[in-house]
Write a protein that holds these residues in place. Sequence first.
Motif, PDB file in Angstrom:
ATOM      1  N   TRP A  39      47.553  43.790  37.072  1.00  0.00           N
ATOM      2  CA  TRP A  39      48.453  43.801  38.209  1.00  0.00           C
ATOM      3  C   TRP A  39      49.780  43.248  37.668  1.00  0.00           C
ATOM      4  CZ3 TRP A  39      44.660  40.820  42.010  1.00  0.00           C
ATOM      5  CH2 TRP A  39      43.541  41.621  42.234  1.00  0.00           C
ATOM      6  N   ARG A  81      50.856  42.969  49.745  1.00  0.00           N
ATOM      7  CA  ARG A  81      50.153  44.051  49.050  1.00  0.00           C
ATOM      8  C   ARG A  81      51.112  45.198  48.739  1.00  0.00           C
ATOM      9  NH1 ARG A  81      47.164  40.656  48.334  1.00  0.00           N
ATOM     10  NH2 ARG A  81      44.902  40.499  48.595  1.00  0.00           N
ATOM     11  N   ASN A 113      50.556  51.555  39.165  1.00  0.00           N
ATOM     12  CA  ASN A 113      50.040  51.482  40.530  1.00  0.00           C
ATOM     13  C   ASN A 113      51.084  50.875  41.466  1.00  0.00           C
ATOM     14  OD1 ASN A 113      48.417  51.263  42.771  1.00  0.00           O
ATOM     15  ND2 ASN A 113      47.099  49.668  41.940  1.00  0.00           N
ATOM     16  N   GLU A 153      47.129  53.740  45.921  1.00  0.00           N
ATOM     17  CA  GLU A 153      45.764  53.216  46.072  1.00  0.00           C
ATOM     18  C   GLU A 153      45.450  52.766  47.500  1.00  0.00           C
ATOM     19  OE1 GLU A 153      45.001  49.463  44.070  1.00  0.00           O
ATOM     20  OE2 GLU A 153      42.850  49.894  43.958  1.00  0.00           O
ATOM     21  N   ILE A 155      43.396  50.422  49.721  1.00  0.00           N
ATOM     22  CA  ILE A 155      42.672  49.180  49.429  1.00  0.00           C
ATOM     23  C   ILE A 155      42.042  48.596  50.690  1.00  0.00           C
ATOM     24  CG2 ILE A 155      44.040  48.543  47.395  1.00  0.00           C
ATOM     25  CD1 ILE A 155      45.455  46.456  49.128  1.00  0.00           C
ATOM     26  N   ASP A 189      39.813  53.837  43.813  1.00  0.00           N
ATOM     27  CA  ASP A 189      39.041  52.621  43.606  1.00  0.00           C
ATOM     28  C   ASP A 189      37.795  52.757  44.475  1.00  0.00           C
ATOM     29  OD1 ASP A 189      37.924  50.026  44.110  1.00  0.00           O
ATOM     30  OD2 ASP A 189      39.718  49.146  43.225  1.00  0.00           O
ATOM     31  N   ARG A 222      32.399  42.609  45.765  1.00  0.00           N
ATOM     32  CA  ARG A 222      33.338  43.020  44.710  1.00  0.00           C
ATOM     33  C   ARG A 222      32.898  42.460  43.350  1.00  0.00           C
ATOM     34  NH1 ARG A 222      40.077  43.162  44.822  1.00  0.00           N
ATOM     35  NH2 ARG A 222      40.180  45.106  43.691  1.00  0.00           N
TER      36      ARG A 222
HETATM   37  O1  LIG Z   1      44.737  44.000  45.685  1.00  0.00           O
HETATM   38  C1  LIG Z   1      43.772  44.606  45.204  1.00  0.00           C
HETATM   39  O2  LIG Z   1      42.622  44.367  45.557  1.00  0.00           O
HETATM   40  C2  LIG Z   1      43.988  45.625  44.207  1.00  0.00           C
HETATM   41  O3  LIG Z   1      43.062  46.305  43.852  1.00  0.00           O
HETATM   42  C3  LIG Z   1      45.360  45.768  43.637  1.00  0.00           C
HETATM   43  O4  LIG Z   1      45.479  46.750  42.690  1.00  0.00           O
END
Ligand SMILES: O=C(O)C(=O)CO
Length: 268
Positions: A39, A81, A113, A153, A155, A189, A222
């Motif tokens: 990140w 975020r 990203n 992405e 999330i 993801d 996770r």
């Molecule tokens: O914030 C998160 O959980 C991510 O996957 C960022 O890339």
Amino acid sequence: MKESKMAYTVNCSILLTELPLLERAAAAKAAGFDSVEFWWPFATAVPSDSEVDAFIASIKDAGVTLEGLNFFAGDMPAGDRGLVSWVGRESEFLANIDVVAGIGEATGCKGFNALYGNRQPGIDGQAQDKLAIENLLAAAKGVERIGGTVLLEPISGSEAYPLKTSADAFFVLDKVHAAGAPNVKLLADFYHLAVNGDDVAALIEGHAHEFGHVQIADDPGRGAPGTGTLPLGEWVTRSRDLGYAGGVALEYKAAHAQAFTWLIRQSA
Ligand SMILES: O=C(O)C(=O)CO
């Protein structure tokens, strides 16, 4: 999941966090991996040259490839975020693009990203979405010269983050593509998508060939593959069978000592 460590990228912002940031790439290499992702590794959108140089040196000295890098996403521990749709922080995001492209140029990294950003209280969602398209187009143009791809992405974990499913992301991607930026792609993801109730198997069947990147973690918790109930091995294999040729990043929470034992058990 019977693949060697070489097949995976270590996300060094969620794994190996017991170590100072600049030691994590070398630790990933020592653990048997050839690629890493991060990140945004700095506190601000435009860090000093010496901070950037030290980060790049930590990757090169470790002898690993930088496979992915997030754009500056605000104060993530505080809940931010991303800046892509953040009205009022446009200039910060635009300034960040040049730094990101510079790191890409120096390291060979091509996947970037761009977290979309939370809904802002008191700001019209449509205004945020309009800004997001402008910012994504600017980001796409900024990394185009180095052959880069901007990743979008969905999330979980933030109610205020509007991209929860792949359909949410494709809605944005369609607009960006129609505006002439093909180098913006879905970051699939599998953990976030599954937690948000997306049909990951169906997504893979229809779109694996156009994924820009894949990240994995198990649910619940996770954690590492095998700690939960998601069929991550099947999903990765099926994605590959259907034409996905990019990296698969390990983006789960685990203590350093146990982080990769699931891979050792498999290859034993
Ligand atoms: O914030 C998160 O959980 C991510 O996957 C960022 O890339």
